[in-house]
Design a protein around this motif. Structure first.
Motif, mmCIF file in Angstrom:
data_model
loop_
_atom_site.group_PDB
_atom_site.id
_atom_site.type_symbol
_atom_site.label_atom_id
_atom_site.label_comp_id
_atom_site.label_asym_id
_atom_site.label_seq_id
_atom_site.Cartn_x
_atom_site.Cartn_y
_atom_site.Cartn_z
ATOM 1 N N PRO A 181 0.845 -1.203 0.000
ATOM 2 C CA PRO A 181 0.000 0.000 0.000
ATOM 3 C C PRO A 181 0.881 1.255 0.000
ATOM 4 O O PRO A 181 2.048 1.212 0.391
ATOM 5 C CB PRO A 181 -0.779 -0.113 1.317
ATOM 6 C CG PRO A 181 -0.761 -1.570 1.633
ATOM 7 C CD PRO A 181 0.579 -2.072 1.141
ATOM 8 N N PHE A 182 0.308 2.357 -0.433
ATOM 9 C CA PHE A 182 1.061 3.602 -0.497
ATOM 10 C C PHE A 182 0.144 4.770 -0.151
ATOM 11 O O PHE A 182 -1.064 4.606 -0.005
ATOM 12 C CB PHE A 182 1.704 3.794 -1.878
ATOM 13 C CG PHE A 182 0.718 3.892 -3.011
ATOM 14 C CD1 PHE A 182 0.290 5.123 -3.484
ATOM 15 C CD2 PHE A 182 0.224 2.744 -3.621
ATOM 16 C CE1 PHE A 182 -0.612 5.215 -4.530
ATOM 17 C CE2 PHE A 182 -0.680 2.826 -4.675
ATOM 18 C CZ PHE A 182 -1.096 4.065 -5.126
ATOM 19 N N GLU A 183 0.730 5.951 -0.015
ATOM 20 C CA GLU A 183 -0.020 7.163 0.306
ATOM 21 C C GLU A 183 0.072 8.150 -0.839
ATOM 22 O O GLU A 183 1.105 8.255 -1.493
ATOM 23 C CB GLU A 183 0.545 7.836 1.561
ATOM 24 C CG GLU A 183 0.385 7.021 2.812
ATOM 25 C CD GLU A 183 1.027 7.683 4.023
ATOM 26 O OE1 GLU A 183 1.891 8.586 3.851
ATOM 27 O OE2 GLU A 183 0.668 7.300 5.139
ATOM 28 N N VAL A 184 -1.013 8.869 -1.066
ATOM 29 C CA VAL A 184 -1.025 10.000 -1.984
ATOM 30 C C VAL A 184 -1.079 11.236 -1.095
ATOM 31 O O VAL A 184 -1.970 11.365 -0.255
ATOM 32 C CB VAL A 184 -2.250 9.950 -2.927
ATOM 33 C CG1 VAL A 184 -2.320 11.211 -3.774
ATOM 34 C CG2 VAL A 184 -2.207 8.702 -3.798
ATOM 35 N N ARG A 185 -0.135 12.127 -1.281
ATOM 36 C CA ARG A 185 -0.073 13.352 -0.491
ATOM 37 C C ARG A 185 -0.284 14.544 -1.409
ATOM 38 O O ARG A 185 0.235 14.579 -2.512
ATOM 39 C CB ARG A 185 1.270 13.481 0.211
ATOM 40 C CG ARG A 185 1.489 12.391 1.238
ATOM 41 C CD ARG A 185 2.877 12.496 1.871
ATOM 42 N NE ARG A 185 3.022 11.495 2.894
ATOM 43 C CZ ARG A 185 2.848 11.725 4.182
ATOM 44 N NH1 ARG A 185 2.553 12.941 4.599
ATOM 45 N NH2 ARG A 185 2.987 10.755 5.054
ATOM 46 N N ALA A 186 -1.049 15.509 -0.918
ATOM 47 C CA ALA A 186 -1.321 16.717 -1.690
ATOM 48 C C ALA A 186 -1.369 17.902 -0.735
ATOM 49 O O ALA A 186 -1.723 17.747 0.438
ATOM 50 C CB ALA A 186 -2.652 16.579 -2.425
#
Length: 142
Positions: A9-14
């Motif tokens: 799993p991974f994270e999307v950061r904005a």
């Protein structure tokens, strides 16, 4: 930009737009690069855009980690589906799911058109033009 996330799993950061309590990460995910033509710098979002109001796909209230693949719509990652860390919104992604058609193979790249409204130019629909600070094109390899 190309990002190899492997099988984990991974994270999307904005960035969190200043003063926008309704901020969200909006992601149109698809199986090829054709999705990248859905928005263009200097043009407003129109009725054929996947980011048109009413085309949002919302996951469970807390977010299951699924990112739905649909060239005509977007994943709405806002409210309780994102966490706020400093001046960033963070969304967790653990799987991709096709809304229609075959599921992509685990090794297939996924193309993400990520849009975060800046909050300083109207609502993005039929108003001010999209600026390059509001979207990113990302190819996720696994």
């Amino acid at each position: 930009m190309e990002v190899d996330v492997g099988s984990q799993p991974f994270e999307v950061r904005a960035p969190l737009p200043a003063g926008d309590s309704d901020a969200a990460i909006k992601i149109c995910a698809w199986v090829d690069a054709s999705v990248f033509g859905a928005v263009r710098e200097g043009e407003p979002i129109d009725e054929v855009s996947p980011f048109t109001p009413g085309k949002g796909m919302a996951d469970t209230a807390a977010g299951s980690g699924a990112l739905y693949l649909d060239k005509e719509a977007f994943n709405y990652l806002g409210d309780t589906r994102v966490s706020i860390s400093g001046k960033q919104m963070v969304a967790f992604v653990s799987e991709f799911e096709a809304t229609d058609g075959p599921q992509p193979a685990p090794s297939d790249p996924i193309y993400l058109l990520i849009y975060v409204e800046s909050g300083d130019d109207g609502d993005g629909f039929g108003k001010a033009a999209i600026s390059n600070k509001e979207y990113d094109l990302v190819v996720v390899t696994r």
